[in-house]
Design an enzyme around this catalytic site. Sequence first.
Site: not given
Length: 345
Positions: A207, A264
């Site tokens: 990620k 994120t």
Amino acid sequence: MSKEGMSEEGTSGIETAPTGWRVAVLGGGAWGTALALAMLRAGHFVRLYARDPETVAAIDHGENRRYLPGIALQAGIVATSNIQAALDGADCVLAVAPAQSLRTMLTATKPHMPSGIPLVLCAKGIERDTGDLLSAIVGEILPGNPVAALSGPSFATDVARGLPTAVVVAARDEALAAKLAARFSAENLRCYSNDDLIGVEIGGALKNVFAIAAGAVTGAGLGASAQAAMVTRGFVELRRIGAAFGARPETLMGLSGLGDLLLTCSSTQSRNFAYGLALGQGKPLGRLPLAEGVPTAAIAARIATERGIDAPIIAAVAAILEGTITIRQAVAALMTRPLKTETDD
């Protein structure tokens, strides 16, 4: 101070908690400090190891000014720059060193690590030189300590302030994962357990790469539609690589995969998104905080190539970071790839 002279209240220097563990937190940055606070709130005695004596002194005075400025630290965290003292008598260890520094930290830890106690990985990444997941590094250096990982959508400042946060604690031993999740949970920190350690690690590592991509697209002014497409197709690549490592699809759809990806890829609180944003805006990158997705992008691109996994976004991020293509060239290349059905994996 002797145990007899220690207060039973939540004051600095506590050596016991009524039902708590002795938890050693290795890492005095923002995330390490936030987790130390979380463990304190969960009823544990906490020792925090930081290499920098100034950070230790700052924590002793109630504020980690360098990494968590403006957040008051409640009394009870015992900070030290002596790793042996931090580990002495520990029931559990949280390793919060960055992924590329983990091997060095664990090597220094080995002579002092109590045998058999769980070591919980709290950083996310893939080792650049070896391509190893972090749990493999623990298994190599500390084979006598069961390994777990804590991951999920969580910013250090939110956890430090006690804002509602949900994370996952994973270990190959389902009972250990459940025990750790129960021990770490506290008011406003909900910990789920999972026995898919590899899946949780893959989600947490990759990620960061996609957050850089999302930040770069935003910084280059390519629009919200492009950012949404980048994140969505990035998740497809995450699932492909996860499957190659044996990760379960439902793990990647959970907190440590999709949940962390959404967080994120949408906020400048994410170091990786902020790094990509500056990259897209053409700003200097030298003074930005460590973005773990930078070294992870290169090794993830190599792994995808070696295993024959189609991961064009990861490859593009790696090439952008290496300076071999521009962001707009990368996006143009992605937009002109051969057409196929969306569900073609």
